[in-house]
Design a protein around this motif. Structure first.
Motif, PDB file in Angstrom:
ATOM      1  N   SER A 126       0.817  -1.220   0.000  1.00 16.31           N
ATOM      2  CA  SER A 126       0.000   0.000   0.000  1.00 16.31           C
ATOM      3  C   SER A 126       0.845   1.263   0.000  1.00 16.31           C
ATOM      4  N   TYR A 127       2.073   1.203   0.543  1.00 14.66           N
ATOM      5  CA  TYR A 127       2.893   2.410   0.548  1.00 14.66           C
ATOM      6  C   TYR A 127       3.358   2.783  -0.858  1.00 14.66           C
ATOM      7  N   ARG A 128       3.328   1.816  -1.773  1.00 13.24           N
ATOM      8  CA  ARG A 128       3.684   2.098  -3.172  1.00 13.24           C
ATOM      9  C   ARG A 128       2.456   2.353  -4.032  1.00 13.24           C
ATOM     10  N   LEU A 129       1.376   1.645  -3.767  1.00  6.28           N
ATOM     11  CA  LEU A 129       0.143   1.819  -4.533  1.00  6.28           C
ATOM     12  C   LEU A 129      -1.026   1.872  -3.552  1.00  6.28           C
ATOM     13  N   PRO A 130      -1.408   3.070  -3.120  1.00  7.79           N
ATOM     14  CA  PRO A 130      -2.519   3.194  -2.153  1.00  7.79           C
ATOM     15  C   PRO A 130      -3.794   2.545  -2.687  1.00  7.79           C
ATOM     16  N   LYS A 131      -4.463   1.796  -1.827  1.00  7.74           N
ATOM     17  CA  LYS A 131      -5.660   1.063  -2.250  1.00  7.74           C
ATOM     18  C   LYS A 131      -6.781   2.000  -2.678  1.00  7.74           C
ATOM     19  N   ASP A 132      -6.897   3.160  -2.041  1.00 11.47           N
ATOM     20  CA  ASP A 132      -7.978   4.093  -2.388  1.00 11.47           C
ATOM     21  C   ASP A 132      -7.897   4.501  -3.854  1.00 11.47           C
ATOM     22  N   GLY A 133      -6.686   4.832  -4.307  1.00  7.23           N
ATOM     23  CA  GLY A 133      -6.513   5.237  -5.701  1.00  7.23           C
ATOM     24  C   GLY A 133      -6.821   4.108  -6.660  1.00  7.23           C
ATOM     25  N   LEU A 134      -6.384   2.902  -6.314  1.00  9.67           N
ATOM     26  CA  LEU A 134      -6.648   1.739  -7.163  1.00  9.67           C
ATOM     27  C   LEU A 134      -8.147   1.478  -7.283  1.00  9.67           C
ATOM     28  N   LEU A 135      -8.848   1.515  -6.151  1.00  9.19           N
ATOM     29  CA  LEU A 135     -10.286   1.227  -6.165  1.00  9.19           C
ATOM     30  C   LEU A 135     -11.065   2.286  -6.946  1.00  9.19           C
ATOM     31  N   LYS A 136     -10.591   3.531  -6.940  1.00 15.44           N
ATOM     32  CA  LYS A 136     -11.243   4.582  -7.739  1.00 15.44           C
ATOM     33  C   LYS A 136     -11.102   4.279  -9.224  1.00 15.44           C
ATOM     34  N   GLU A 137      -9.918   3.807  -9.615  1.00  9.89           N
ATOM     35  CA  GLU A 137      -9.699   3.440 -11.016  1.00  9.89           C
ATOM     36  C   GLU A 137     -10.620   2.287 -11.419  1.00  9.89           C
ATOM     37  N   ILE A 138     -10.775   1.323 -10.521  1.00  8.92           N
ATOM     38  CA  ILE A 138     -11.636   0.181 -10.823  1.00  8.92           C
ATOM     39  C   ILE A 138     -13.092   0.630 -10.939  1.00  8.92           C
ATOM     40  N   GLU A 139     -13.504   1.594 -10.120  1.00 10.37           N
ATOM     41  CA  GLU A 139     -14.863   2.132 -10.212  1.00 10.37           C
ATOM     42  C   GLU A 139     -15.092   2.792 -11.567  1.00 10.37           C
ATOM     43  N   LEU A 140     -14.061   3.472 -12.104  1.00 10.03           N
ATOM     44  CA  LEU A 140     -14.189   4.072 -13.437  1.00 10.03           C
ATOM     45  C   LEU A 140     -14.394   2.996 -14.501  1.00 10.03           C
ATOM     46  N   ILE A 141     -13.692   1.880 -14.341  1.00 10.15           N
ATOM     47  CA  ILE A 141     -13.854   0.770 -15.285  1.00 10.15           C
ATOM     48  C   ILE A 141     -15.271   0.213 -15.204  1.00 10.15           C
ATOM     49  N   LYS A 142     -15.798   0.116 -13.987  1.00 13.78           N
ATOM     50  CA  LYS A 142     -17.188  -0.341 -13.827  1.00 13.78           C
ATOM     51  C   LYS A 142     -18.159   0.621 -14.505  1.00 13.78           C
ATOM     52  N   LYS A 143     -17.873   1.926 -14.403  1.00  8.67           N
ATOM     53  CA  LYS A 143     -18.766   2.927 -15.008  1.00  8.67           C
ATOM     54  C   LYS A 143     -18.754   2.848 -16.526  1.00  8.67           C
ATOM     55  N   SER A 144     -17.713   2.252 -17.086  1.00 13.45           N
ATOM     56  CA  SER A 144     -17.669   2.077 -18.536  1.00 13.45           C
ATOM     57  C   SER A 144     -18.607   0.963 -18.990  1.00 13.45           C
ATOM     58  N   GLY A 145     -19.196   0.262 -18.017  1.00 11.73           N
ATOM     59  CA  GLY A 145     -20.143  -0.796 -18.343  1.00 11.73           C
ATOM     60  C   GLY A 145     -19.673  -2.186 -17.986  1.00 11.73           C
ATOM     61  N   VAL A 146     -18.453  -2.314 -17.467  1.00 15.50           N
ATOM     62  CA  VAL A 146     -17.907  -3.620 -17.119  1.00 15.50           C
ATOM     63  C   VAL A 146     -18.491  -4.097 -15.790  1.00 15.50           C
ATOM     64  N   LYS A 147     -18.972  -5.330 -15.777  1.00 15.28           N
ATOM     65  CA  LYS A 147     -19.421  -5.940 -14.528  1.00 15.28           C
ATOM     66  C   LYS A 147     -18.267  -6.766 -13.943  1.00 15.28           C
ATOM     67  N   ILE A 148     -18.074  -6.693 -12.634  1.00 15.88           N
ATOM     68  CA  ILE A 148     -17.020  -7.478 -11.977  1.00 15.88           C
ATOM     69  C   ILE A 148     -17.651  -8.321 -10.886  1.00 15.88           C
ATOM     70  N   GLU A 149     -17.483  -9.624 -11.000  1.00 16.31           N
ATOM     71  CA  GLU A 149     -18.031 -10.555 -10.014  1.00 16.31           C
ATOM     72  C   GLU A 149     -16.880 -11.174  -9.234  1.00 16.31           C
ATOM     73  N   THR A 150     -16.736 -10.777  -7.964  1.00 13.45           N
ATOM     74  CA  THR A 150     -15.639 -11.276  -7.142  1.00 13.45           C
ATOM     75  C   THR A 150     -16.052 -12.544  -6.389  1.00 13.45           C
ATOM     76  N   SER A 151     -15.071 -13.178  -5.760  1.00 17.06           N
ATOM     77  CA  SER A 151     -15.274 -14.444  -5.033  1.00 17.06           C
ATOM     78  C   SER A 151     -15.971 -15.474  -5.919  1.00 17.06           C
ATOM     79  N   HIS A 152     -15.612 -15.481  -7.175  1.00 22.37           N
ATOM     80  CA  HIS A 152     -16.232 -16.387  -8.153  1.00 22.37           C
ATOM     81  C   HIS A 152     -15.117 -17.113  -8.912  1.00 22.37           C
TER      82      HIS A 152
END
Length: 237
Positions: A54-80
């Motif tokens: 996390s000191y190199r790649l903060p999780k908050d920033g990563l999760l925001k990027e993933i949210e942008l990908i979801k907004k593009s229409g991508v569905k992500i199903e975890t624990s699958h």
């Protein structure tokens, strides 16, 4: 807003939500395809989430990027976890595999089974597990993952942290910045040194010399005769 082409009517499944899976999902969605990413773990991101501290790649920033990908229409199903590929090929027009290549390199030395895999260590830390590392830690290797592992070890409480690398500093694949930061945090670098055996916390080491270049173009390290010695470590990564 993210511009998407008109719906293509095509459905695409992506296995794995690491950098490759997320990128493929984003760009396929922009092309108008209906995309779903299947991730076996609890969080998306793959090595971005579980492998980089996390000191190199903060999780908050990563999760925001993933949210942008979801907004593009991508569905992500975890624990699958996908158990049968035919289930996907029957339902989807295409399947993109991005499951990673996390296979531990073997050194083929006695006692190696007592070593901790660096990727496993980093993953456990990112999962929030309590880890006892001990006071004296050795990390074998010279890449960026080795730098992550030794700096993480210091954060876990190691008072003495060593990097053991069989070539010289000039041949290290890790970036200069990562090496300098590890040094600044107290890491001791042992160059031209290679482990040959590990038993009862004692790591037997041999000094190396650089010879003719190998297939990678770097000078090939060879052991120096009668140069073996031992050091004691609580943990070897």
């Amino acid at each position: 807003s993210i511009e998407r082409k008109n719906p293509s009517g095509k459905k695409i499944a992506v296995i794995g939500s690491g950098p490759a899976g997320l990128s493929a999902g984003f760009y396929l969605s922009k092309e108008g395809h209906d995309v779903i990413i299947f991730e076996s773990l609890e969080h998306p991101g793959g090595m971005l989430y579980y492998g980089i501290p996390s000191y190199r790649l903060p999780k908050d920033g990563l999760l925001k990027e993933i949210e942008l990908i979801k907004k593009s229409g991508v569905k992500i199903e975890t624990s699958h976890k996908i158990k049968n590929i035919e289930d996907l090929t029957d339902k989807y027009d295409a399947v993109f595999f991005s499951v990673g290549a996390n296979i531990q390199n073997k050194m083929n030395i006695p006692g190696e089974e007592k070593f901790i895999n660096a990727i496993s260590l980093l993953s456990d830390v990112n999962k929030g597990k309590n880890i006892f590392i001990g006071e004296r830690v050795a990390v074998i290797g010279g890449g960026d993952v080795a730098m992550d592992a030794v700096r993480t070890s210091i954060r876990l409480g190691a008072r003495e942290a060593y990097v053991i690398y069989r070539r010289s500093r000039n041949e290290m694949p890790a970036s200069d910045e990562e090496i300098r930061q590890a040094e600044d945090e107290g890491t001791v670098f042992m160059f031209l040194t290679n482990p040959v055996e590990f038993s009862q916390k004692k790591l037997k080491l041999v000094k190396m010399k650089l010879c003719e270049p190998d297939e990678s173009g770097r000078s090939k390290p060879k052991p120096i005769k009668d140069s073996e010695y031992e050091m004691e470590f609580d943990t070897v990564i």
